[in-house]
Scaffold this motif. Structure first.
Motif, PDB file in Angstrom:
ATOM      1  N   MET A 183       0.836  -1.196   0.000  1.00 55.77           N
ATOM      2  CA  MET A 183       0.000   0.000   0.000  1.00 55.77           C
ATOM      3  C   MET A 183       0.870   1.245   0.000  1.00 55.77           C
ATOM      4  O   MET A 183       1.907   1.278   0.661  1.00 55.77           O
ATOM      5  CB  MET A 183      -0.929  -0.012   1.219  1.00 55.77           C
ATOM      6  N   VAL A 192      -3.598   0.681  -3.342  1.00 54.64           N
ATOM      7  CA  VAL A 192      -3.474  -0.677  -2.827  1.00 54.64           C
ATOM      8  C   VAL A 192      -3.194  -1.631  -3.984  1.00 54.64           C
ATOM      9  O   VAL A 192      -3.959  -1.687  -4.954  1.00 54.64           O
ATOM     10  CB  VAL A 192      -4.767  -1.106  -2.104  1.00 54.64           C
ATOM     11  N   GLU A 221      -1.463  -9.523  -1.469  1.00 57.86           N
ATOM     12  CA  GLU A 221      -2.325  -8.378  -1.720  1.00 57.86           C
ATOM     13  C   GLU A 221      -3.430  -8.216  -0.674  1.00 57.86           C
ATOM     14  O   GLU A 221      -4.072  -9.186  -0.283  1.00 57.86           O
ATOM     15  CB  GLU A 221      -2.991  -8.492  -3.099  1.00 57.86           C
ATOM     16  N   PRO A 222      -3.667  -6.972  -0.237  1.00 54.89           N
ATOM     17  CA  PRO A 222      -4.820  -6.695   0.627  1.00 54.89           C
ATOM     18  C   PRO A 222      -6.121  -6.949  -0.136  1.00 54.89           C
ATOM     19  O   PRO A 222      -6.138  -7.041  -1.366  1.00 54.89           O
ATOM     20  CB  PRO A 222      -4.654  -5.207   0.964  1.00 54.89           C
ATOM     21  N   TYR A 236      -5.419  -6.880   5.375  1.00 58.02           N
ATOM     22  CA  TYR A 236      -4.082  -6.909   4.788  1.00 58.02           C
ATOM     23  C   TYR A 236      -3.194  -7.880   5.555  1.00 58.02           C
ATOM     24  O   TYR A 236      -3.419  -8.193   6.723  1.00 58.02           O
ATOM     25  CB  TYR A 236      -3.463  -5.509   4.749  1.00 58.02           C
ATOM     26  N   SER A 237      -2.155  -8.342   4.878  1.00 53.06           N
ATOM     27  CA  SER A 237      -1.284  -9.381   5.419  1.00 53.06           C
ATOM     28  C   SER A 237      -0.306  -8.827   6.442  1.00 53.06           C
ATOM     29  O   SER A 237       0.294  -7.771   6.243  1.00 53.06           O
ATOM     30  CB  SER A 237      -0.508 -10.039   4.274  1.00 53.06           C
TER      31      SER A 237
END
Length: 267
Positions: A183, A192, A221-222, A236-237
């Motif tokens: 992001m 994003v 990816e979010p 998100y990760s």
């Protein structure tokens, strides 16, 4: 790319979740069973999941039902991961059961058009089949997600501490700036990185603010809701430390669950 547009009011209403989202972790863990991406970070969990799914008689449920509803693709139905789940699994389950049938049918139709879906998904518009699905989700969560609750919360606490330091020193700008690497905060837009198969789109918060939800099982990816009218949430990760990858076949758990042909196709 997903571009999230903030107003001054949105900046004041942006928050970081204090607890993990059990239904999103359920969805993201199902995605881990469909991909080798990040497999090194989940090697221990994958071995545990394979064993517990077999012990609990859930392999067929996962293969024939859950993986069909939660494909690792550009779309799966929003109603399966309601924002209410941030209040806990029970609240999320109730939200799934309370989803208007018309919305359920609209979303499973999108699933069918996007990646294909079995004919039985249309029955989820009915209370009985949807209640059965919720029971399956609870069983799956209890078997393979709940055992990692403590580790998930520990990583979430560390992530919150890091993000809140940014908030303390730089306000919401500091919080959003520190969300990389997927992001980029370019005021007033949060850019994003989105799954490559998904089309670029814009999300206008329009004063609703944004809930940021760090996820243990999400990788790369979010993800946000496909429907822009739903409460704005971005999962998100969290970053993972490298873990030992066993020397034997890294695809063994996936192959055992899905079958070799499908496992190879998902490499």
């Amino acid at each position: 790319m997903l571009r999230i547009h903030f107003s001054d009011a949105d900046l004041g209403r942006t928050r970081l979740a204090a607890a993990h989202d059990p239904l999103w972790e359920t969805a993201a863990s199902l995605h881990r069973l469909q991909s080798r991406k990040g497999s090194w970070a989940y090697a221990g969990w994958t071995r545990m999941a394979r064993q517990r799914l077999r012990e609990n008689g859930l392999e067929r449920v996962v293969r024939d039902v859950l993986l069909r509803l939660y494909p690792r693709a550009e779309y799966f139905p929003d109603f399966l991961t309601p924002a209410a789940a941030l209040e806990g699994l029970d609240a999320g389950a109730e939200a799934i059961l309370a989803t208007p049938p018309r919305r359920v049918l609209q979303e499973v139709a999108i699933l069918d058009r996007t990646v294909g879906a079995p004919s039985w998904v249309r029955r989820l518009g009915e209370p009985g089949p949807r209640a059965e699905l919720v029971g399956m989700l609870r069983a799956y969560h209890e078997a393979v997600v709940a055992p990692y609750r403590e580790e998930t919360q520990t990583k979430l606490d560390a992530e919150r501490a890091a993000r809140l330091r940014g908030l303390l020193h730089g306000g919401t700008d500091g919080l959003l700036t520190g969300l990389g690497p997927m992001m980029r905060w370019r005021p007033p837009v949060l850019e994003v990185t989105y799954p490559t198969q998904a089309a670029d789109r814009d999300l206008y918060l329009n004063g609703r603010g944004l809930t940021l939800v760090p996820s243990y099982f999400n990788w790369a990816e979010p993800v946000a809701f496909a429907d822009p009218d739903l409460p704005p949430v971005l999962w998100y990760s969290m970053l993972h430390e490298p873990s030992h990858v066993p020397a034997d076949d890294p695809d063994k758990p996936l192959t055992a669950l899905l079958g070799r042909a499908r496992a190879v196709a998902l490499r």
